[in-house]
Design a protein around this motif. Structure first.
Motif, PDB file in Angstrom:
ATOM      1  N   PRO A  12       0.751  -1.265   0.063  1.00 25.07           N
ATOM      2  CA  PRO A  12      -0.024   0.105   0.000  1.00 25.07           C
ATOM      3  C   PRO A  12       0.955   1.191  -0.120  1.00 25.07           C
ATOM      4  O   PRO A  12       2.093   1.224   0.302  1.00 25.07           O
ATOM      5  N   TYR A  14       1.701   4.382   1.695  1.00 20.98           N
ATOM      6  CA  TYR A  14       1.460   4.741   3.080  1.00 20.98           C
ATOM      7  C   TYR A  14       0.919   6.353   3.202  1.00 20.98           C
ATOM      8  O   TYR A  14       1.521   7.371   2.376  1.00 20.98           O
ATOM      9  N   TYR A  15       0.182   6.723   4.166  1.00 20.51           N
ATOM     10  CA  TYR A  15      -0.119   8.162   4.421  1.00 20.51           C
ATOM     11  C   TYR A  15       1.038   8.747   5.028  1.00 20.51           C
ATOM     12  O   TYR A  15       1.209   8.387   6.211  1.00 20.51           O
ATOM     13  N   HIS A  21       4.892   3.277  12.195  1.00 16.91           N
ATOM     14  CA  HIS A  21       5.398   2.524  13.459  1.00 16.91           C
ATOM     15  C   HIS A  21       5.693   1.069  12.991  1.00 16.91           C
ATOM     16  O   HIS A  21       5.474   0.770  11.627  1.00 16.91           O
ATOM     17  N   GLY A  23       4.050  -1.621  13.046  1.00 16.18           N
ATOM     18  CA  GLY A  23       2.901  -2.314  12.210  1.00 16.18           C
ATOM     19  C   GLY A  23       2.924  -1.795  10.635  1.00 16.18           C
ATOM     20  O   GLY A  23       2.695  -2.960   9.926  1.00 16.18           O
ATOM     21  N   ASN A  24       3.316  -0.737  10.645  1.00 14.20           N
ATOM     22  CA  ASN A  24       3.222  -0.270   9.105  1.00 14.20           C
ATOM     23  C   ASN A  24       4.455  -1.007   8.202  1.00 14.20           C
ATOM     24  O   ASN A  24       4.380  -1.159   7.134  1.00 14.20           O
ATOM     25  N   TYR A  26       5.485  -3.595   8.685  1.00 20.26           N
ATOM     26  CA  TYR A  26       5.435  -5.155   8.510  1.00 20.26           C
ATOM     27  C   TYR A  26       5.074  -5.228   6.990  1.00 20.26           C
ATOM     28  O   TYR A  26       5.830  -6.415   6.427  1.00 20.26           O
ATOM     29  N   THR A  27       4.150  -4.641   6.341  1.00 16.76           N
ATOM     30  CA  THR A  27       3.773  -5.270   4.906  1.00 16.76           C
ATOM     31  C   THR A  27       5.279  -4.577   4.163  1.00 16.76           C
ATOM     32  O   THR A  27       5.294  -5.764   3.221  1.00 16.76           O
ATOM     33  N   ASP A  52       1.041   8.214  -0.136  1.00 17.90           N
ATOM     34  CA  ASP A  52      -0.336   8.376  -0.153  1.00 17.90           C
ATOM     35  C   ASP A  52      -0.615   9.921   0.052  1.00 17.90           C
ATOM     36  O   ASP A  52      -1.127   9.997   1.476  1.00 17.90           O
ATOM     37  N   ASN A 234      -2.067   4.587  -8.226  1.00 18.21           N
ATOM     38  CA  ASN A 234      -0.593   4.370  -8.245  1.00 18.21           C
ATOM     39  C   ASN A 234       0.152   3.308  -8.690  1.00 18.21           C
ATOM     40  O   ASN A 234       1.125   3.411  -9.431  1.00 18.21           O
ATOM     41  N   TYR A 235      -0.781   2.044  -8.509  1.00 16.76           N
ATOM     42  CA  TYR A 235      -0.139   1.016  -9.028  1.00 16.76           C
ATOM     43  C   TYR A 235      -0.065   0.828 -10.501  1.00 16.76           C
ATOM     44  O   TYR A 235       0.956   0.096 -11.011  1.00 16.76           O
ATOM     45  N   ASP A 262      -7.321  -4.254   6.688  1.00 15.20           N
ATOM     46  CA  ASP A 262      -8.207  -3.197   6.939  1.00 15.20           C
ATOM     47  C   ASP A 262      -8.735  -2.404   5.645  1.00 15.20           C
ATOM     48  O   ASP A 262      -9.642  -1.612   5.501  1.00 15.20           O
ATOM     49  N   HIS A 289      -3.144  -9.109   4.759  1.00 14.07           N
ATOM     50  CA  HIS A 289      -2.520  -9.687   5.926  1.00 14.07           C
ATOM     51  C   HIS A 289      -2.896  -9.004   7.154  1.00 14.07           C
ATOM     52  O   HIS A 289      -3.895  -8.297   7.277  1.00 14.07           O
ATOM     53  N   GLY A 290      -2.803  -9.863   8.298  1.00 15.81           N
ATOM     54  CA  GLY A 290      -3.379  -9.366   9.590  1.00 15.81           C
ATOM     55  C   GLY A 290      -2.652  -8.282  10.297  1.00 15.81           C
ATOM     56  O   GLY A 290      -1.868  -7.635   9.614  1.00 15.81           O
ATOM     57  N   TRP A 291      -2.949  -7.859  11.405  1.00 10.96           N
ATOM     58  CA  TRP A 291      -2.581  -6.943  12.224  1.00 10.96           C
ATOM     59  C   TRP A 291      -1.442  -7.239  13.056  1.00 10.96           C
ATOM     60  O   TRP A 291      -1.517  -8.394  13.599  1.00 10.96           O
ATOM     61  N   LEU A 292      -0.483  -6.505  13.293  1.00  9.54           N
ATOM     62  CA  LEU A 292       0.452  -6.596  14.332  1.00  9.54           C
ATOM     63  C   LEU A 292       0.235  -5.830  15.506  1.00  9.54           C
ATOM     64  O   LEU A 292      -0.173  -4.609  15.330  1.00  9.54           O
TER      65      LEU A 292
HETATM   66  N1  MSP Z   1      -2.803   5.303   2.229  1.00  7.10           N
HETATM   67  C1  MSP Z   1      -3.767   4.190   2.589  1.00  7.10           C
HETATM   68  C2  MSP Z   1      -3.151   3.082   1.307  1.00  7.10           C
HETATM   69  C3  MSP Z   1      -3.515   3.383   0.031  1.00  7.10           C
HETATM   70  S1  MSP Z   1      -3.009   1.966  -0.862  1.00  7.10           S
HETATM   71  C4  MSP Z   1      -3.710   2.417  -2.241  1.00  7.10           C
HETATM   72  C5  MSP Z   1      -3.427   3.616   3.858  1.00  7.10           C
HETATM   73  N2  MSP Z   1      -2.191   4.073   4.482  1.00  7.10           N
HETATM   74  S2  MSP Z   1      -1.921   3.632   5.989  1.00  7.10           S
HETATM   75  O1  MSP Z   1      -0.508   4.215   6.255  1.00  7.10           O
HETATM   76  O2  MSP Z   1      -2.878   4.034   6.931  1.00  7.10           O
HETATM   77  O3  MSP Z   1      -1.676   2.269   6.197  1.00  7.10           O
HETATM   78  C6  MSP Z   1      -0.901   1.635   5.178  1.00  7.10           C
HETATM   79  C7  MSP Z   1      -0.639   0.071   5.621  1.00  7.10           C
HETATM   80  O4  MSP Z   1      -0.286  -0.132   6.952  1.00  7.10           O
HETATM   81  C8  MSP Z   1      -2.205  -0.917   5.618  1.00  7.10           C
HETATM   82  O5  MSP Z   1      -1.968  -1.639   5.066  1.00  7.10           O
HETATM   83  C9  MSP Z   1      -2.578  -1.135   7.077  1.00  7.10           C
HETATM   84  O6  MSP Z   1      -3.125  -2.385   7.083  1.00  7.10           O
HETATM   85  C10 MSP Z   1      -0.860  -1.097   7.585  1.00  7.10           C
HETATM   86  N3  MSP Z   1      -0.885  -1.309   9.101  1.00  7.10           N
HETATM   87  C11 MSP Z   1      -1.187  -0.174   9.673  1.00  7.10           C
HETATM   88  N4  MSP Z   1      -0.862  -0.644  10.866  1.00  7.10           N
HETATM   89  C12 MSP Z   1      -0.801  -2.075  10.884  1.00  7.10           C
HETATM   90  C13 MSP Z   1      -0.571  -2.748  12.113  1.00  7.10           C
HETATM   91  N5  MSP Z   1      -0.434  -2.382  13.299  1.00  7.10           N
HETATM   92  N6  MSP Z   1      -0.081  -4.134  11.748  1.00  7.10           N
HETATM   93  C14 MSP Z   1      -0.139  -4.554  10.406  1.00  7.10           C
HETATM   94  N7  MSP Z   1      -0.365  -3.623   9.505  1.00  7.10           N
HETATM   95  C15 MSP Z   1      -0.555  -2.238   9.727  1.00  7.10           C
HETATM   96  O7  MSP Z   1      -4.377   2.777   4.478  1.00  7.10           O
END
Ligand code: MSP
Length: 649
Positions: A12, A14-15, A21, A23-24, A26-27, A52, A234-235, A262, A289-292
């Motif tokens: 994805p 990221y904003y 953090h 969690g982010n 992770y992907t 993003d 974007n993809y 989410d 995928h799942g959440w951390l």
């Molecule tokens: N900007 C949108 C995505 C647009 S894609 C065309 C967005 N950004 S985000 O920064 O909020 O999140 C990016 C990614 O981080 C998402 O896939 C979200 O699931 C992931 N995560 C945010 N917190 C997370 C955890 N605690 N654990 C795992 N992934 C987490 O959404």
């Protein structure tokens, strides 16, 4: 690259509303491991990530800290890029939605939709969740709040363009049902079908007029394009969609689009529908995928509990963090991050299993063969064959698990080889063989097999822990032997040449003292250095009491002060911090106070700052001072004689 099969993988974007953090991260770590794996196994890979940057959420956050959205995102994007570098994320392209190459294509896509009748003008009246940038109907809200994040939603009423989702919903349903790989893991598929597609898709609002931080609708400039339509594109825009000679046709459709669960709805409903409207093929797999999580629940910037990946990397290395993220959580499920489980993994899997295997083997190679790899015997014993077989079988097992995105299972398989190798040492007891000169050849075979097994392990480690293999190559004398570091070299046992010179190096992962680490790390504020801006996201510039209390402010008595050599600004100050304790801090006040003026003063200081060395002098805290309009500093103090060590609250 001609002739190689392609593999296009995305994360994805990221904003850049805040620092990321763990969690982010992770992907992105998972996508990087997949991309590295595919490169290693011979694919022509394209790995895209990015940011993003438009939308109401970013605009508001920039306003809350008094910055233009542009300046605001530039700073955070620079930090995100640094983080990816620290985490060894080897992306091929990083797209920012504020770049011209993206904006211009999104505007064209929007016009195209309008011209072909997919988009029409109307009025939106309904709910909006700004943190998720998502529209909701009254019926979808849960207790009046956003069903995804549980936060407050806003009622909006504005003129807007709408996309006729219903035009494509039957086609999408068919596609999802006939392409079982499209939504992964399979459990997520039913959720999308039952919750969104079956009840009937509402037309999607795809423009906003109440703020302007976005891509303007080219034929109606009061509107900015809805941030998810902008972001999802974007993809393809990053590949140069619609541009002559671009790499678009080489890589599209994507092989794997990794996302958190989410944002599945956006990627498995809106995104495929936009692609259908563009007459483009859909990605082969969208993997949610799942959440951390943290033990106390979701990791969240607003709760002030977000774990800072940069701190973990600096303290424990990027390979250790990558290993933990990839190994601990079965990919697809939720998992818990705790410092204790992270440190335990380092001590067990990395220090005990992998680190010990390498250090024990190299110590023996040096002790018994002066670091020159012996010639193995022709005949094998049972344990040799078992070790060789598992080593030769593991690459194919890992390959098939990785193709199913079972990253954690792939690492489990690799560790079976690590553990089998350690068991091989225990079975063959080289130290006993060494006592009998008649068994020298057997001893040589055992050491040879161990080093060859370590070579296999190092090759297979590359996608997950890119730095550790380099350190292993150095120890087993293969730094310059690239042909023994590639995947194909795992087809045959016995690649490493006898007589190769090996040398034990530093331990790969020294054991950590769990309790001491936990104590120290707990003193470090979460996602350090950004408490104010985290709070800004949720509370428009305000922090809560919990966040304030993370800073341990105390009164100190100044016992002595002296200038630091070769510095105009710094003084070394000795503090009485109460209870008979003393601390030394380095303060940047030498241009404002003579050392002798300070002695006997009471001053406020931060007691829980991580110690640092400034000009080689240890500083265990920070004295607080105010800057006057003339630029001169004034130490902050208390207005009556109060004991050193007293807490400020
Ligand atoms: N900007 C949108 C995505 C647009 S894609 C065309 C967005 N950004 S985000 O920064 O909020 O999140 C990016 C990614 O981080 C998402 O896939 C979200 O699931 C992931 N995560 C945010 N917190 C997370 C955890 N605690 N654990 C795992 N992934 C987490 O959404």
């Amino acid at each position: 690259m001609a002739g190689k099969e392609t593999f296009y993988i995305t994360t994805p974007i990221y904003y850049p509303s805040n620092k990321l953090h763990v969690g982010n991260s992770y992907t992105t770590v998972a996508a990087d491991a997949m991309a590295r794996f595919k490169r290693l196994t011979g694919y022509n890979v394209w790995f895209l990530t990015g940011t993003d940057e438009h939308g109401q959420k970013i605009q508001r956050q920039a306003e809350a800290v008094g910055k233009t959205p542009c300046d605001f995102v530039d700073e955070i994007v620079a930090w995100i890029k640094d983080l990816w570098q620290e985490l060894d994320i080897n992306y091929d392209d990083f797209i920012r939605t504020t770049e011209e190459r993206h904006k211009e294509k999104v505007a064209r896509i929007f016009t195209h939709f309008y011209e072909q009748g997919d988009i029409y003008k109307g009025k939106y009246e309904g709910w909006y969740c700004t943190p998720c940038e998502a529209y909701w109907t009254e019926r979808q809200l849960v207790d009046g709040k956003c069903p995804d994040c549980g936060r407050e939603v806003e009622l909006i009423a504005e003129e807007a363009y709408f996309f006729r989702m219903s035009r494509y919903s039957d086609r999408l349903l068919d596609y999802i049902e006939n392409n079982p790989d499209f939504i992964q893991p399979p459990s997520r598929k039913n959720e999308m079908i039952n919750n969104f597609l079956k009840p009937g898709l509402e037309d999607l609002c795809v423009s906003r007029t109440s703020f302007d931080w976005g891509i303007k609708v080219p034929f109606d400039r009061d509107h900015v394009i809805y941030v998810w339509l902008d972001a999802l594109s974007n993809y393809i825009t990053a590949l140069g969609y619609g541009e002559e000679g671009s790499i678009f046709n080489t890589y599209w459709p994507a092989d794997v689009q990794l996302i958190g669960k989410d944002i599945l709805r956006f990627h498995t409903i809106y995104w495929p529908i936009f692609l259908m409207a563009l007459d483009l093929p859909l990605p082969k797999t969208v993997f949610g995928h799942g959440w951390l999580m943290l033990q106390e629940g979701k990791m969240s910037k607003s709760k002030g509990n977000a774990v800072d990946p940069m701190m973990l990397v600096n303290r424990y290395s990027s390979d250790a963090l990558r290993y933990f993220l990839l190994r601990e959580i079965p990919f697809g499920q939720d998992g818990v991050f705790s410092l204790e489980s992270f440190l335990t993994r380092i001590n067990t899997d990395l220090a005990n299993d992998l680190g010990n295997l390498v250090s024990r083997t190299l110590t023996m190679a040096e002790r018994y063969f002066d670091g020159v790899l012996p010639q193995p015997a022709q005949d094998s014993e049972k344990s040799d064959m078992e070790l060789r077989n598992i080593a030769l079988e593991t690459p194919a097992v890992i390959d098939s698990l990785m193709n199913e995105l079972r990253i954690s299972d792939a690492l489990t398989e690799l560790w079976k080889l690590v553990r089998r190798s350690n068991k091989y040492i225990d079975e063959n007891t080289p130290w006993e063989l060494a006592k009998d000169p008649g068994r020298k050849e057997r001893l040589g075979t055992v050491i040879y097999n161990l080093i060859e097994s370590i070579r296999f392990i190092a090759v297979m480690l590359c996608p997950y822990m890119p730095r550790t293999p380099e350190r292993i190559w150095e120890q087993i004398g293969l730094t310059d032997h690239k042909s023994l570091q590639n995947w194909d070299s795992l087809q045959n046992w016995g690649g490493i040449e006898p007589n190769t010179v090996v040398a034990r190096g530093e331990d790969l992962f020294p054991r950590l003292n769990l309790q001491a680490e936990i104590r120290e790390v707990q003193g470090i504020p979460p996602v350090s250095g950004q408490i104010a801006s985290n709070a800004a996201e949720e509370n428009e510039g305000l922090i809560n009491l919990e966040q304030f209390q993370l800073v341990d402010l105390r009164v100190a008595g100044i016992l002595s002060a002296e200038k630091i050599a070769k510095s105009d600004k710094l003084l070394k100050v000795e503090l009485d911090t109460g209870g008979g304790e003393r601390r030394q801090v380095v303060a940047g006040i030498a241009e404002h106070y003579r050392p002798e003026e300070l002695i006997g003063k009471r001053a406020l200081f931060v007691a829980n700052l991580k110690p640092v060395k400034l000009r080689g002098v240890l500083s265990q805290g920070m004295l607080l001072a105010a800057t006057g309009e003339d630029g001169k500093l004034a130490l902050t103090t208390v207005d009556r004689d109060i004991s050193p060590g007293s807490r400020i609250s």
